[in-house]
Write a protein that holds these residues in place. Structure first.
Motif, short mmCIF file in Angstrom:
data_model
loop_
_atom_site.label_atom_id
_atom_site.label_comp_id
_atom_site.label_asym_id
_atom_site.label_seq_id
_atom_site.Cartn_x
_atom_site.Cartn_y
_atom_site.Cartn_z
N ALA A 23 43.97 -36.18 100.96
CA ALA A 23 43.68 -37.60 100.79
C ALA A 23 44.38 -38.43 101.87
O ALA A 23 45.47 -38.10 102.31
N ASN A 25 45.16 -42.63 102.63
CA ASN A 25 45.10 -43.99 102.09
C ASN A 25 45.33 -44.96 103.23
O ASN A 25 46.43 -45.04 103.78
N THR A 27 44.97 -48.97 104.06
CA THR A 27 44.78 -50.21 103.32
C THR A 27 44.33 -51.40 104.15
O THR A 27 43.95 -52.42 103.60
N ALA A 81 32.77 -48.33 90.84
CA ALA A 81 32.41 -46.92 90.72
C ALA A 81 32.08 -46.58 89.27
O ALA A 81 31.23 -45.72 89.01
N GLU A 98 36.46 -38.84 93.31
CA GLU A 98 37.71 -39.19 92.64
C GLU A 98 38.81 -39.26 93.67
O GLU A 98 38.82 -38.51 94.64
N SER A 99 39.76 -40.14 93.44
CA SER A 99 40.93 -40.19 94.30
C SER A 99 41.87 -39.05 93.94
O SER A 99 41.73 -38.43 92.88
N LYS A 106 43.94 -40.33 88.13
CA LYS A 106 42.89 -40.30 89.15
C LYS A 106 42.00 -41.52 88.98
O LYS A 106 41.76 -41.97 87.86
N PHE A 107 41.52 -42.03 90.09
CA PHE A 107 40.62 -43.18 90.06
C PHE A 107 39.26 -42.76 90.60
O PHE A 107 39.18 -41.91 91.48
N ALA A 109 35.92 -43.13 92.83
CA ALA A 109 35.70 -43.60 94.19
C ALA A 109 34.20 -43.59 94.47
O ALA A 109 33.43 -42.93 93.77
N LEU A 110 33.79 -44.35 95.47
CA LEU A 110 32.39 -44.37 95.91
C LEU A 110 32.30 -44.01 97.38
O LEU A 110 33.14 -44.42 98.17
N ASP A 111 31.26 -43.28 97.74
CA ASP A 111 30.92 -43.05 99.13
C ASP A 111 29.79 -44.03 99.45
O ASP A 111 28.63 -43.78 99.15
N TYR A 112 30.15 -45.17 100.01
CA TYR A 112 29.17 -46.23 100.27
C TYR A 112 28.05 -45.75 101.19
O TYR A 112 26.91 -46.23 101.08
#
Length: 137
Positions: A23, A25, A27, A81, A98-99, A106-107, A109-112
């Motif tokens: 992963a 991150n 920002t 999401a 997922e993050s 875990k959060f 996530a989206l692949d735009y």
């Protein structure tokens, strides 16, 4: 850090200038002249036409939202999401991810980039309906 060589993090060295397994991150900002996703037919199997009706349904069900991102407090425009998680079925779930776990949580996530074919399918469906209406006597 400035390097004149290749960098692999979390994986064996390769021919890529930068390769990361895991992963990341970021920002604030990413600047790139292009992003490409491998899409050659030779990389795929079981290719089938996507349901234009399902594309249209998802476009109607999942609405864009505005929000403030907690990490930066900046106003944003995007999607939740959780809405795609609730509405997307089968092959359409590919927009979700997922993050990595943060403090055991875990959060979603989206692949735009994967939302583009969904929009294209809904547009094709709308254009077909317009053509049918315009061809009526």
């Amino acid at each position: 850090v400035r390097m004149a060589s290749k960098l692999s993090i979390g994986m064996a060295p390769s021919n890529f200038q930068l390769q990361v397994a895991g992963a990341v991150n970021l920002t604030i900002f990413i600047e790139a002249t292009k992003f490409q996703i491998g899409s050659d037919q030779r990389l795929k199997e079981n290719v089938q036409a996507a349901s234009l009706d399902e594309c249209t349904r998802l476009v109607l069900e999942v609405r864009p939202v505005t929000y403030s991102l907690k990490a930066t407090d900046e106003a944003q425009l995007g999607y939740l999401a959780n809405d795609f998680d609730r509405e997307a079925r089968d092959g359409f779930r590919c927009v979700l991810g997922e993050s990595e776990a943060v403090d055991g949580v875990k959060f979603l996530a989206l692949d735009y980039s994967r939302i583009v074919p969904l929009l294209h399918g809904a547009l094709l469906s709308a254009l077909a309906r317009i053509d049918a209406l315009e061809s009526r006597p």
